[in-house]
Design an enzyme around this catalytic site. Structure first.
Site, mmCIF file in Angstrom:
data_model
loop_
_atom_site.group_PDB
_atom_site.id
_atom_site.type_symbol
_atom_site.label_atom_id
_atom_site.label_comp_id
_atom_site.label_asym_id
_atom_site.label_seq_id
_atom_site.Cartn_x
_atom_site.Cartn_y
_atom_site.Cartn_z
ATOM 1 N N GLU A 106 -26.621 -20.081 -7.200
ATOM 2 C CA GLU A 106 -27.578 -19.438 -6.307
ATOM 3 C C GLU A 106 -27.710 -17.989 -6.749
ATOM 4 O OE1 GLU A 106 -25.653 -22.700 -3.970
ATOM 5 O OE2 GLU A 106 -24.786 -20.898 -4.833
ATOM 6 N N TYR A 118 -30.376 -16.186 -16.444
ATOM 7 C CA TYR A 118 -30.158 -17.610 -16.223
ATOM 8 C C TYR A 118 -31.273 -18.442 -16.861
ATOM 9 C CZ TYR A 118 -26.939 -15.655 -12.781
ATOM 10 O OH TYR A 118 -25.949 -14.930 -12.162
#
Length: 147
Positions: A106, A118
């Site tokens: 998250e 990411y």
């Protein structure tokens, strides 16, 4: 400048806490990190060092065939030098070595730097956790990567 990534040890926790406190509005405690690296059999944590100084860290929980990234942070003086990339690569390697098939995490909806990192490593947005962060009720973006 060489970046060494290795397993976190108990004696690293004070340096990790310095990074944690300057990186997050609700930092983890010393006890939380101690439990993670000494008692949590599902957890793997690494630190990044430059010239013997801990400048970043990351952690992951390995649950059956999935890896859940718990946290990644880099000391503010060492950001932009590739430390986060080295930590992410180490976490991906840990998963690959253990036949993990997918990774998840998250990230704050507004954390563009982290989302960019990411995405570079193949994570894709799959959902939202509304009000996930207790400090300001910010939504979390759920990201997944197949290994």
């Amino acid at each position: 400048m060489d970046i060494l990534v290795r397993n976190m040890r108990e004696e690293d926790i004070d340096e990790v806490l310095e990074i944690e406190r300057t990186s997050f509005t609700t930092p983890w405690s010393k006890e939380a990190f101690t439990l993670e690296i000494t008692k949590n059999m599902l957890a793997k944590y690494v630190v990044a060092e430059i010239e013997g100084k801990v400048v970043g860290y990351g952690g992951i929980w390995l649950i059956i065939d999935e890896g859940h990234v718990t946290n990644i942070a880099v000391h503010e003086k060492y950001r932009g030098l590739g430390v986060g990339k080295k930590i992410m690569e180490a976490l991906i390697d840990i998963c690959s070595d253990r036949n993990i098939v997918a990774m998840t995490l998250e990230v704050r909806k507004t954390n563009e730097i982290a989302k960019s990192l990411y995405t570079k490593y193949g994570f894709k947005e799959y959902g939202i956790r509304p009000g996930y962060y207790s400090d300001n009720n910010e939504d979390a973006i759920i990201m997944w990567k197949r290994i």
